[in-house]
Design a protein around this motif. Sequence first.
Motif, PDB file in Angstrom:
ATOM      1  N   ASP A 160     -23.800 -13.248 -17.837  1.00  0.00           N
ATOM      2  CA  ASP A 160     -24.569 -12.576 -18.881  1.00  0.00           C
ATOM      3  C   ASP A 160     -24.822 -11.127 -18.475  1.00  0.00           C
ATOM      4  O   ASP A 160     -25.284 -10.868 -17.352  1.00  0.00           O
ATOM      5  CB  ASP A 160     -25.902 -13.296 -19.115  1.00  0.00           C
ATOM      6  CG  ASP A 160     -26.684 -12.688 -20.254  1.00  0.00           C
ATOM      7  OD1 ASP A 160     -27.468 -11.743 -19.983  1.00  0.00           O
ATOM      8  OD2 ASP A 160     -26.535 -13.143 -21.396  1.00  0.00           O
ATOM      9  N   PRO A 161     -24.548 -10.133 -19.353  1.00  0.00           N
ATOM     10  CA  PRO A 161     -24.704  -8.731 -18.961  1.00  0.00           C
ATOM     11  C   PRO A 161     -26.139  -8.319 -18.664  1.00  0.00           C
ATOM     12  O   PRO A 161     -26.352  -7.331 -17.957  1.00  0.00           O
ATOM     13  CB  PRO A 161     -24.138  -7.959 -20.162  1.00  0.00           C
ATOM     14  CG  PRO A 161     -24.132  -8.915 -21.291  1.00  0.00           C
ATOM     15  CD  PRO A 161     -23.961 -10.269 -20.697  1.00  0.00           C
ATOM     16  N   GLU A 162     -27.119  -9.054 -19.170  1.00  0.00           N
ATOM     17  CA  GLU A 162     -28.520  -8.700 -18.933  1.00  0.00           C
ATOM     18  C   GLU A 162     -29.097  -9.398 -17.711  1.00  0.00           C
ATOM     19  O   GLU A 162     -29.801  -8.798 -16.904  1.00  0.00           O
ATOM     20  CB  GLU A 162     -29.363  -9.039 -20.171  1.00  0.00           C
ATOM     21  CG  GLU A 162     -28.943  -8.298 -21.430  1.00  0.00           C
ATOM     22  CD  GLU A 162     -29.077  -6.792 -21.287  1.00  0.00           C
ATOM     23  OE1 GLU A 162     -30.013  -6.334 -20.585  1.00  0.00           O
ATOM     24  OE2 GLU A 162     -28.250  -6.065 -21.861  1.00  0.00           O
ATOM     25  N   THR A 163     -28.792 -10.684 -17.556  1.00  0.00           N
ATOM     26  CA  THR A 163     -29.437 -11.478 -16.500  1.00  0.00           C
ATOM     27  C   THR A 163     -28.548 -11.679 -15.280  1.00  0.00           C
ATOM     28  O   THR A 163     -29.034 -12.076 -14.227  1.00  0.00           O
ATOM     29  CB  THR A 163     -29.833 -12.852 -17.048  1.00  0.00           C
ATOM     30  OG1 THR A 163     -28.629 -13.595 -17.385  1.00  0.00           O
ATOM     31  CG2 THR A 163     -30.715 -12.721 -18.284  1.00  0.00           C
ATOM     32  N   GLY A 167     -23.271 -17.150 -18.499  1.00  0.00           N
ATOM     33  CA  GLY A 167     -23.424 -17.101 -19.938  1.00  0.00           C
ATOM     34  C   GLY A 167     -22.652 -18.222 -20.611  1.00  0.00           C
ATOM     35  O   GLY A 167     -22.091 -19.104 -19.947  1.00  0.00           O
ATOM     36  N   GLU A 465     -17.228  -4.310 -21.313  1.00  0.00           N
ATOM     37  CA  GLU A 465     -18.643  -3.967 -21.407  1.00  0.00           C
ATOM     38  C   GLU A 465     -19.539  -5.195 -21.414  1.00  0.00           C
ATOM     39  O   GLU A 465     -20.737  -5.084 -21.148  1.00  0.00           O
ATOM     40  CB  GLU A 465     -18.894  -3.128 -22.672  1.00  0.00           C
ATOM     41  CG  GLU A 465     -18.192  -1.782 -22.644  1.00  0.00           C
ATOM     42  CD  GLU A 465     -18.552  -0.906 -23.828  1.00  0.00           C
ATOM     43  OE1 GLU A 465     -19.554  -1.213 -24.509  1.00  0.00           O
ATOM     44  OE2 GLU A 465     -17.835   0.080 -24.077  1.00  0.00           O
ATOM     45  N   ASN A 466     -18.968  -6.359 -21.698  1.00  0.00           N
ATOM     46  CA  ASN A 466     -19.774  -7.575 -21.768  1.00  0.00           C
ATOM     47  C   ASN A 466     -19.855  -8.242 -20.395  1.00  0.00           C
ATOM     48  O   ASN A 466     -19.445  -9.393 -20.195  1.00  0.00           O
ATOM     49  CB  ASN A 466     -19.170  -8.535 -22.801  1.00  0.00           C
ATOM     50  CG  ASN A 466     -20.115  -9.687 -23.129  1.00  0.00           C
ATOM     51  OD1 ASN A 466     -21.332  -9.521 -23.102  1.00  0.00           O
ATOM     52  ND2 ASN A 466     -19.559 -10.848 -23.410  1.00  0.00           N
ATOM     53  N   GLN A 467     -20.387  -7.493 -19.436  1.00  0.00           N
ATOM     54  CA  GLN A 467     -20.592  -8.003 -18.084  1.00  0.00           C
ATOM     55  C   GLN A 467     -21.751  -7.244 -17.461  1.00  0.00           C
ATOM     56  O   GLN A 467     -22.107  -6.148 -17.913  1.00  0.00           O
ATOM     57  CB  GLN A 467     -19.333  -7.826 -17.233  1.00  0.00           C
ATOM     58  CG  GLN A 467     -18.960  -6.373 -16.964  1.00  0.00           C
ATOM     59  CD  GLN A 467     -17.771  -6.232 -16.022  1.00  0.00           C
ATOM     60  OE1 GLN A 467     -17.784  -6.766 -14.921  1.00  0.00           O
ATOM     61  NE2 GLN A 467     -16.748  -5.507 -16.472  1.00  0.00           N
ATOM     62  N   PRO A 468     -22.361  -7.786 -16.428  1.00  0.00           N
ATOM     63  CA  PRO A 468     -23.438  -7.040 -15.752  1.00  0.00           C
ATOM     64  C   PRO A 468     -22.876  -5.772 -15.128  1.00  0.00           C
ATOM     65  O   PRO A 468     -21.721  -5.741 -14.682  1.00  0.00           O
ATOM     66  CB  PRO A 468     -23.935  -8.019 -14.678  1.00  0.00           C
ATOM     67  CG  PRO A 468     -23.427  -9.354 -15.081  1.00  0.00           C
ATOM     68  CD  PRO A 468     -22.157  -9.117 -15.839  1.00  0.00           C
ATOM     69  N   ARG A 472     -25.566  -1.412  -8.912  1.00  0.00           N
ATOM     70  CA  ARG A 472     -26.911  -1.990  -8.965  1.00  0.00           C
ATOM     71  C   ARG A 472     -27.904  -1.156  -8.174  1.00  0.00           C
ATOM     72  O   ARG A 472     -27.580  -0.596  -7.128  1.00  0.00           O
ATOM     73  CB  ARG A 472     -26.882  -3.429  -8.443  1.00  0.00           C
ATOM     74  CG  ARG A 472     -25.933  -4.308  -9.270  1.00  0.00           C
ATOM     75  CD  ARG A 472     -25.776  -5.690  -8.722  1.00  0.00           C
ATOM     76  NE  ARG A 472     -24.741  -6.415  -9.477  1.00  0.00           N
ATOM     77  CZ  ARG A 472     -24.283  -7.626  -9.154  1.00  0.00           C
ATOM     78  NH1 ARG A 472     -24.754  -8.245  -8.082  1.00  0.00           N
ATOM     79  NH2 ARG A 472     -23.345  -8.198  -9.896  1.00  0.00           N
ATOM     80  N   ARG A 512     -29.536   6.860 -16.414  1.00  0.00           N
ATOM     81  CA  ARG A 512     -28.564   6.004 -17.091  1.00  0.00           C
ATOM     82  C   ARG A 512     -27.322   5.829 -16.223  1.00  0.00           C
ATOM     83  O   ARG A 512     -26.842   6.779 -15.604  1.00  0.00           O
ATOM     84  CB  ARG A 512     -28.161   6.596 -18.444  1.00  0.00           C
ATOM     85  CG  ARG A 512     -27.175   5.684 -19.204  1.00  0.00           C
ATOM     86  CD  ARG A 512     -27.141   5.983 -20.680  1.00  0.00           C
ATOM     87  NE  ARG A 512     -26.469   7.247 -20.978  1.00  0.00           N
ATOM     88  CZ  ARG A 512     -26.392   7.757 -22.204  1.00  0.00           C
ATOM     89  NH1 ARG A 512     -26.991   7.142 -23.218  1.00  0.00           N
ATOM     90  NH2 ARG A 512     -25.756   8.892 -22.407  1.00  0.00           N
TER      91      ARG A 512
END
Length: 549
Positions: A160-163, A167, A465-468, A472, A512
Amino acid sequence: MTGITRESMEYDVVIVGAGPSGLAAAIRLKQLDPDLSVVVLEKGSEVGAHILSGAVLDPSGLDALLPDWREMDAPIRVPVKHDNFYLLGPAGQIRIPNFPMPPLMNNHGNYIVSMANVCRWMAGVAEGLGVEIFPGMACSQLVYDGDRVAGVVAGEFGLDPETAEPGPSYEPGMELRGKYVFLSEGVRGSLAKEVMAKYDLSAGHCPQKFGLGMKEIWEIDPEKHKEGTVTHTMGWPLGKNAGGGSFIYHLENNQVYVGFVVHLNYKNPHLYPYAEFQRFKHHPMVAELLKGGKRVAYGARAISEGGWQSIPKLVAPGVALLGCSAGLVNVPRIKGNHNAMLSGKAAAEAAHAAIKAGRMGDELSDYEADVRGGAIGADLKKVRNVKPMWSKWGLTASLVFGGLDMWTNNLFGFSLFGTLKHGKSDAAATGKAADYRKIDYPKADGVLSFDRLTNVAYSFTNHDENQPAHLRLKDPSIPIAVNLPLYAEPAQRYCPAGVYEVLGEGAEATFRINFQNCVHCKTCDIKDPSQNIVWTTPMGGGGPNYPNM
């Protein structure tokens, strides 16, 4: 992550990274015993996609690995014919003659190559011997069995890109286990970094030092093209702001490699390495060469520069560090590919002997001894003081005393200076913004010089783009609360791909991370003065797609 069930595959040797060291190891293992099971895992979309190097290749490593490579249609076809060295000023240049230089600095007998294409060719050789090579397979974790490294996790997708948790389309990847694991990830590899910390491999050694290398491929006017010509420069535009220099290599098909290296131990946080590179191309000598040409590719990567003093312990239970993961670059020669191949060959021979003797997962001490006592050690010992001299005494003194030291080592096998130590890490070398003046950089003209985002498009970089985010922050508050007031947040400038931005001012300022732009150079992991940025491996296949770097 705990509680995840993964399938596993067993191999004799698992190799992470399809660069020159990893592929050399794979080839040598199969030469020694065709029945050994060997797998190479590459995070790039294909072999060579993430390979960026100058490169003038010293063929000694390849000669040792594949003595008949000249009859094997290798993409190594441009011998060095002319070798030039210049000291630049803002409007002119002084050529430094070749005769005072130690023989080891002579490039005759070497070849101008695309290491990306050399690695693609080596991969074909390895596969012909029965090596399994899996591109697009990022290795995200190490697998431990007690105290030893027993394998890696590769091919994990769908976080999940957020957590960063699994996913709905999660694929857990596989455990690839081996009697031995070779880490040939290149500079500042994430798994090698973990191994070095876990086993304290840098204890008793100088900190590793790094440079940032940026490179463009240009197609130029055929009348200006001189195939086989090698040119190196020092001096302008960096001056006293930072160590570094340039390279211009004329390869085939009216193409030239134009590269620029900035040593990352610079103090002034206002320094903008990418802008220094772009300014360099406006020097009259360089501008005249490139006039009427066009840039066709761009890329960047960090370079290990610590040399002999900074080589960590290379082995721990079940694992060995190879090539640039071990820091085997000869800095004054600007060469490391030959040592990378030699390290892969040596690691393979040590692992083969261990497996033949019925051992598994111990420390390959024979590999360590070979690197330090063999051809690699001899190559690096001769030049061990050049980098610390440059850092401590500046360009002019390092040219004089570094040259004298290399001559003494070459003729008599010893140094008048002993072994000089490196200072603090490159991150710790960064000074406070208030203590240094800002540097005024000219705007890119779109003809010789280009803005970062335009050039990144020529690295053909892509990340799902659909990845964390794989970049970091240990503490998300540090960029604005600490780095911005103290260091003018240098991530805005040291990144050669425009990944990091500060938006807004004062209380409205935010940080950013445009991770989609990342060319995997690892500079942020190295130079961040707070050591707050951690580079991790994105999903497999992401990153640059270098054609002929």
